[in-house]
Scaffold this motif. Structure first.
Motif, PDB file in Angstrom:
ATOM      1  N   GLU A 462       0.854  -1.193   0.000  1.00 47.04           N
ATOM      2  CA  GLU A 462       0.000   0.000   0.000  1.00 47.04           C
ATOM      3  C   GLU A 462       0.896   1.251   0.000  1.00 47.04           C
ATOM      4  OE1 GLU A 462      -3.075   0.308  -0.367  1.00 47.04           O
ATOM      5  OE2 GLU A 462      -4.231  -1.281   0.611  1.00 47.04           O
ATOM      6  N   LYS A 464       1.291   5.198   1.244  1.00 42.19           N
ATOM      7  CA  LYS A 464       0.834   6.161   2.229  1.00 42.19           C
ATOM      8  C   LYS A 464       1.627   7.458   2.072  1.00 42.19           C
ATOM      9  CE  LYS A 464       0.094   4.895   6.510  1.00 42.19           C
ATOM     10  NZ  LYS A 464       0.387   4.383   7.888  1.00 42.19           N
ATOM     11  N   SER A 465       0.979   8.571   2.256  1.00 42.58           N
ATOM     12  CA  SER A 465       1.706   9.849   2.237  1.00 42.58           C
ATOM     13  C   SER A 465       1.493  10.576   3.561  1.00 42.58           C
ATOM     14  CB  SER A 465       1.233  10.733   1.069  1.00 42.58           C
ATOM     15  OG  SER A 465      -0.114  11.096   1.233  1.00 42.58           O
TER      16      SER A 465
END
Length: 468
Positions: A462, A464-465
């Protein structure tokens, strides 16, 4: 009867039922595995969910060490595993060793390397930090035609990424997956990181695909079954990777070395008795060379000796089951009914025992015929004429599939020009070798996502930021 592998231990199925494993060359029952239940899937998913926090937090280098140890052990047992696969699904022993065992061992070794190599603390993008994190609990549902390779195309990257896994191998040819589970157990993979529930697709597979605690499902099989998996997964909006059917075209341009292209094309179509989703089952030849190509194909097909998978002279083993043999025979009959010319093979019982079909070649195949449009999954080659490169591209792109293909020409530049027009995930240029590090997957109804190498690893991560 064998058992299931859940939370680091061999345990019986709650169903009490089993599935016979049949040697397709002898039609004899050689083993029996559990027909798992939805309750068994619940247990396995719970084990994977409980193991996920610790495994995902394990240093990538440490995860890689587990995978490297498993790859080394698999390679050391390659001959035994290959014999198991030859008995389990009928591949000639040489194919079972080189393609079905040693190649998957290499795939696992590469994921051991990528586990550490691709590990990163993240990278900056403006005022954001971009992170990649494991997707979670992965359900892996795999087919019988490459019963170890397809498992490791999913389990290898999932474990490398930090995911935990519940595997459902095909009940038709499950024994290679059992050998892998034993290897993971011996190298000390933590309990719950890898779990295996054997059984039938409509029970075990559907329970995995629809399970609310499975974060991602990766499936390889028919397009029809893939649709069902995707529909079940959609109920919980989980990530889905699908590697489905194919009807790949082998485009031979007029400038190509016709003899070499035909020989390689027949070999590709008949590999693994034609039970390969990416097989070049349609040979497209210019009308001026068509008769010669048919003649060469018939000559090449005659060299594919049918027999015992352990006989060194055997080049074509049985189909995996009576059901699969009968399916292929129906397509052969349909091809003749639709007007195609049977120029080689077509017999369905060439030996007294075993689920064999003769290597079969059809000429006079027109676009739109069932044998030109639909995946047969047997040793059946259709030769289709064309009059121009544009027509060849139209024919090649004229099925619902887009998994693989090939282009042959006098120059690489000419071949690449046509290859770039094909709506397919992989194209072999002038007989280039298969690259197990390159992305494998398809366009259209051949699937979603990619397997192998770094592209396969990305499917299990996945993104994510973090904004600062």
């Amino acid at each position: 009867m064998r058992q299931l592998y859940v939370h680091g231990a061999w345990v019986p199925s709650s169903s009490g039922d089993g599935v016979d494993v049949v040697n397709p060359a002898t039609e004899e029952v050689v083993d029996r595995v559990p027909a798992g239940s939805a309750g068994d899937v619940d247990r396995a998913v719970s084990a994977a969910r409980a193991a996920f926090p610790a495994w995902s937090a394990t240093a990538p280098a440490e995860r890689g060490r587990f995978l490297a140890a498993a790859a080394e052990l698999l390679e050391s047992r390659a001959e035994d595993v290959a014999r198991t696969i030859a008995v389990d699904m009928g591949a000639p022993y040489s194919v079972a060793l080189k393609v079905q065992t040693l190649m998957p061992a290499g795939v696992l070794a590469e994921y051991a390397r990528l586990a550490e190599e691709r590990a990163e603390a993240g990278h900056r993008l403006g005022n954001s930090l971009i992170l990649r994190e494991p997707a979670g609990v992965v359900g892996a549902i795999t087919p019988w035609n490459y019963p170890l390779h397809q498992v490791l195309c999913k389990v290898g990257p999932a474990l490398a990424a930090g995911c935990t896994v519940v595997l459902k191998p095909s009940e038709v040819a499950p024994l290679a997956a059992y050998a892998l589970a034993e290897i993971f157990h011996e190298v000390g993979l933590p309990p719950g990181v890898f779990n295996m529930v054997s059984g039938h697709g409509p029970v075990v597979g559907e329970a995995i695909a629809g399970h609310p605690d499975v974060d991602m499902v990766s499936f390889t099989g028919s397009t029809r079954a893939g649709r069902r998996v995707a529909a079940l997964a959609a109920e919980t909006v989980k990530r889905v990777a699908l590697e489905l059917g194919g009807k790949s075209a082998n485009v031979i341009l007029p400038s190509a070395d016709l003899r070499a292209a035909v020989k390689a094309g027949v070999a590709n179509a008949f590999l693994n008795s034609g039970q390969t989703c990416s097989a070049w089952t349609r040979m497209l030849v210019h009308r001026d060379q068509y008769d010669e190509a048919v003649k060469l194909s018939v000559e090449a097909a005659s060299t594919y000796t049918i027999g015992d998978p352990f006989d060194p002279a055997t080049r074509l083993g049985p189909l995996v089951s009576a059901l699969q043999r009968d399916r292929v025979v129906r397509y052969i009959n349909r091809g003749q009914e639709e007007g195609a010319r049977l120029v080689a093979g077509g017999g369905d019982r060439p030996l007294e025992r075993g689920f064999y079909v003769e290597p079969t070649v059809f000429a006079g195949v027109a676009p739109g015929m069932a044998i030109e449009q639909e995946e047969i999954f047997g040793p059946v080659l259709s030769i289709v004429p064309y009059t121009s490169a544009d027509e060849a591209v139209d024919i090649a792109n004229g099925t619902p599939y887009g998994l693989a293909g090939a282009v042959w020409a006098a120059t690489e530049e000419e071949a690449v020009t046509v290859a770039r027009r094909l709506r397919t995930g992989q194209v072999t240029i002038n007989g280039g070798r298969f690259n197990p590090s390159a992305p494998f997957g398809g366009y259209k109804q051949s699937g979603i996502g990619r397997e192998l190498g770094e592209f396969g690893l990305d499917e299990y991560l996945e993104i994510k930021s973090l904004q600062f």
